[in-house]
Design a protein around this motif. Structure first.
Motif, short mmCIF file in Angstrom:
data_model
loop_
_atom_site.label_atom_id
_atom_site.label_comp_id
_atom_site.label_asym_id
_atom_site.label_seq_id
_atom_site.Cartn_x
_atom_site.Cartn_y
_atom_site.Cartn_z
N ALA A 1 0.68 -1.18 0.10
CA ALA A 1 -0.04 0.07 0.11
C ALA A 1 0.88 1.22 0.08
CB ALA A 1 -0.71 -0.05 1.11
N ASN A 2 2.04 1.15 0.63
CA ASN A 2 2.92 2.35 0.87
C ASN A 2 2.28 3.56 1.31
OD1 ASN A 2 4.78 4.70 -0.76
ND2 ASN A 2 5.80 3.02 -0.10
N ALA A 3 2.22 4.56 0.73
CA ALA A 3 1.48 5.79 1.44
C ALA A 3 -0.10 5.90 1.45
CB ALA A 3 2.07 7.11 0.89
N GLY A 4 -0.54 4.81 0.58
CA GLY A 4 -1.98 4.78 0.64
C GLY A 4 -2.93 5.22 -0.39
N THR B 1 -5.20 2.59 -1.58
CA THR B 1 -5.95 2.23 -0.36
C THR B 1 -7.01 3.30 -0.23
OG1 THR B 1 -3.96 1.31 0.62
CG2 THR B 1 -5.83 1.78 2.12
N GLU B 2 -7.01 4.53 -0.34
CA GLU B 2 -7.73 5.57 -0.17
C GLU B 2 -8.80 5.42 -1.30
OE1 GLU B 2 -7.34 10.04 1.45
OE2 GLU B 2 -6.22 9.84 -0.65
N LYS B 3 -8.54 5.37 -2.55
CA LYS B 3 -9.44 5.18 -3.65
C LYS B 3 -10.32 4.10 -3.31
CE LYS B 3 -6.70 7.24 -7.38
NZ LYS B 3 -6.05 7.24 -8.65
N MET B 4 -9.65 2.96 -3.02
CA MET B 4 -10.64 1.93 -2.48
C MET B 4 -11.70 1.93 -1.51
SD MET B 4 -7.60 -1.16 -2.70
CE MET B 4 -6.88 -1.84 -4.18
N VAL C 1 -11.70 -2.32 3.02
CA VAL C 1 -10.44 -2.38 2.42
C VAL C 1 -9.25 -3.09 3.67
CG1 VAL C 1 -8.53 -1.21 1.42
CG2 VAL C 1 -10.85 -0.68 0.82
N ILE C 2 -8.39 -3.74 3.07
CA ILE C 2 -7.29 -4.28 3.84
C ILE C 2 -6.17 -4.00 3.07
CG2 ILE C 2 -6.16 -6.14 4.91
CD1 ILE C 2 -8.85 -7.75 5.10
N ALA C 3 -5.37 -3.23 3.65
CA ALA C 3 -4.11 -2.63 3.22
C ALA C 3 -2.93 -3.53 3.89
CB ALA C 3 -3.76 -1.22 3.17
N PHE C 4 -1.83 -3.98 3.39
CA PHE C 4 -0.54 -4.55 3.70
C PHE C 4 0.53 -3.47 3.37
CE2 PHE C 4 -3.28 -8.25 3.67
CZ PHE C 4 -2.87 -9.14 4.25
N LYS D 1 -1.52 7.59 8.88
CA LYS D 1 -1.89 9.07 8.91
C LYS D 1 -3.12 9.22 7.78
CE LYS D 1 2.36 10.79 11.07
NZ LYS D 1 3.51 11.63 10.87
N ARG D 2 -2.77 8.73 6.85
CA ARG D 2 -3.80 9.03 5.53
C ARG D 2 -5.10 8.27 5.51
NH1 ARG D 2 -1.49 9.62 -0.46
NH2 ARG D 2 -3.23 10.62 -1.44
N VAL D 3 -5.13 7.06 6.05
CA VAL D 3 -6.44 6.44 6.16
C VAL D 3 -6.67 5.75 7.36
CG1 VAL D 3 -6.33 6.01 3.46
CG2 VAL D 3 -5.28 4.29 4.92
N GLY D 4 -5.89 5.81 8.27
CA GLY D 4 -5.91 4.90 9.46
C GLY D 4 -7.26 5.35 10.36
N SER D 5 -7.76 6.38 10.02
CA SER D 5 -9.16 6.72 10.95
C SER D 5 -10.42 6.31 10.11
CB SER D 5 -9.18 8.27 11.08
OG SER D 5 -9.11 8.82 9.80
N LEU D 6 -10.20 5.89 8.99
CA LEU D 6 -11.18 5.30 8.05
C LEU D 6 -11.81 3.89 8.65
CD1 LEU D 6 -10.34 6.19 4.38
CD2 LEU D 6 -11.60 7.49 5.93
N GLU D 7 -13.11 4.10 8.98
CA GLU D 7 -13.88 2.79 9.68
C GLU D 7 -13.80 1.59 8.87
OE1 GLU D 7 -17.60 3.65 11.16
OE2 GLU D 7 -17.01 5.12 12.51
N ASN D 8 -13.87 1.70 7.62
CA ASN D 8 -13.91 0.51 6.58
C ASN D 8 -12.45 0.14 6.10
OD1 ASN D 8 -13.67 3.08 4.89
ND2 ASN D 8 -14.25 1.74 3.11
#
Length: 223
Positions: free
Chosen positions: A52-55, A58-61, A68-71, A83-90
């Protein structure tokens, strides 16, 4: 085949694809297919981002409402991703690499990683010998057996993005011989034989094996 000969063949093929426009056309089609797959995602679907790197993806998904699961194994990149997507519930974030096995492995970073971590974290690889990586920059990271991970989750994956800097070959080989392969609908893969020419023959074999397959349907021209 020697490493030097393998590298020469890979470079020659890449040059031919470039001058004929084949690479540009394939990339455009792959991008369009990826965007179409994104547009079909909805709440209740599952998408997975390997590497996923910087996401960015991941953010688009996540914006589609899908789970979404990001490795992402690199500690620096994972911090940015969080920081970018960690607060998103999904979104579920895993600070680990996806591989054909589990445990701990060495992640080889770019030789100039310390000078520009944000830029060079995209090239971190589990595969020793990748061009422009250094033992001095290496770190130990957790690794998850991805076929086993999917089998235990036992949930259909609508979209799987794979950009893991050479480790995609062994992972996909393992995935295709396991029951987990049938759990993936669409897969988009960035291959790395130009920087790891020793993987060219195995990459070609995988492409031949998956031509016309629908479960998973693999696009090998992404990125």
């Amino acid at each position: 085949m020697s490493h030097a000969l393998a590298k020469l063949r890979v470079e020659a093929r890449a040059f031919l694809r470039k001058i004929t426009g084949e690479k540009k056309r394939a990339r455009a089609l792959a991008d369009a297919e990826f965007e179409a797959a994104l547009s079909n995602l909805k709440a209740g679907d599952l998408a997975i981002d390997l590497g996923a790197n910087a996401g960015i993806f991941t953010e688009k998904m996540a914006a589609t409402g899908a789970d979404v699961i990001a490795f992402e194994p690199d500690p620096h990149a994972f911090e940015t991703l969080s920081k970018r997507v960690g607060s998103l519930e999904n979104v579920t974030l895993l600070n680990a690499a996806a591989s054909e096995t589990g445990g701990t492995m060495t992640l080889y970073r770019h030789v100039n990683f310390a000078d520009a971590p944000e830029k060079h974290s995209t090239g971190s690889s589990l595969v020793e010998g990748k061009a422009r990586t250094s033992d001095a920059m290496a770190v130990k990271v957790d690794v998850i057996d991805f076929p086993k991970f999917l089998e235990e989750k036992n949930r259909q994956v609508a979209l799987l993005k794979v950009d893991i800097e050479g480790a995609e070959v062994a992972l996909i080989e393992a995935l295709l011989v396991s029951s987990a392969g049938k759990l993936v609908d669409k897969m988009f893969v960035e291959t790395h034989e130009r920087v790891l020419p020793q993987l060219a023959a195995r990459t070609d074999a995988l492409k031949r094996q998956t031509v016309g397959a629908s479960s998973p349907a693999i696009n090998w021209d992404w990125r």
